[in-house]
Design an enzyme around this catalytic site. Sequence first.
Site, PDB file in Angstrom:
ATOM      1  N   HIS A  58      31.378  -2.339  21.219  1.00  0.00           N
ATOM      2  CA  HIS A  58      30.996  -1.480  19.831  1.00  0.00           C
ATOM      3  C   HIS A  58      31.403  -2.485  18.662  1.00  0.00           C
ATOM      4  CE1 HIS A  58      31.335   2.456  22.121  1.00  0.00           C
ATOM      5  NE2 HIS A  58      30.380   1.691  22.427  1.00  0.00           N
ATOM      6  N   CYS A  83      21.968 -16.172   2.468  1.00  0.00           N
ATOM      7  CA  CYS A  83      20.661 -15.617   2.641  1.00  0.00           C
ATOM      8  C   CYS A  83      20.392 -14.719   1.807  1.00  0.00           C
ATOM      9  CB  CYS A  83      20.285 -15.619   4.037  1.00  0.00           C
ATOM     10  SG  CYS A  83      20.877 -13.884   4.757  1.00  0.00           S
ATOM     11  N   CYS A 104      26.736 -10.743   8.043  1.00  0.00           N
ATOM     12  CA  CYS A 104      25.354 -10.478   7.540  1.00  0.00           C
ATOM     13  C   CYS A 104      24.522 -10.356   8.653  1.00  0.00           C
ATOM     14  CB  CYS A 104      24.741 -11.995   6.817  1.00  0.00           C
ATOM     15  SG  CYS A 104      23.126 -11.994   6.120  1.00  0.00           S
TER      16      CYS A 104
END
Length: 263
Positions: free
Chosen positions: A135, A171, A143
Amino acid sequence: MSILMGYITVMTDSLATSIATLQEMVHAADVVVGFTGAGISTESGVPDFRSPNSPWMRNRPIPFDVFVQSLDARREAWRRKFIMDDLYRDARPSQGHLGIAALIASGRMPAVITQNIDGLHQASGLADHQVIELHGNGTYAKCLQCGRRYELGWVRACFEASGDPPDCEACGGIIKSATISFGQAMPEDPVRRAQNLTLNCDLCLVVGSSLVVYPAAAFPVIAKENGAKLVIINREPTPLDGIADHVIRAEIGLVLSAFIPRN
């Protein structure tokens, strides 16, 4: 009365016998796989999700699709995240974590599969490759687009300064806690590693899991169906108790302390 690694308890003959049986099963096994859930960390002070009045009920994780689609949802998700982090920021590995670490150090357990996101297995001394996180991990962020890692301290400072969570500096993508949210795909590499380990063990040791969250809870079933012995250590009954070879309902740290070497 028994004093064992920080525990003071009245150990019944039946519990002592159960622990001795567990030790015999572990020593008879060639490959032991550990499978841990929230119960191993509640003894460290980390709240679990399903207990009555759990703080998770007041600060429920935002579903993945909502998080991605809405800036307001991301603001709220991070607000709740930092509230929960503050509740257990001082948590340290329990005797249960140290018992698992001792089993891995002994060479009997290659790695532990965990449903937990608190990083306490690593804090107990395990390397990242010895912890298979189904998990994800809530102790840092990533990101969603390029995968760049961010430390939570930086994310929090940006969030508290502007009121908005920061975007990726590389980005421009969305930064999210490195946990697997409801509706988010399970991570392929940990799932593959967990399956391989499960299929190659001859003893599956389930510790502190309610065994109701799927697909993660399927791994002990896979191990049992593949011929492995199944042991469950949990304070409450689980749906798999009926197929287990050995069940111990007791404090996890007390039981697993039996595997911590004595100086």
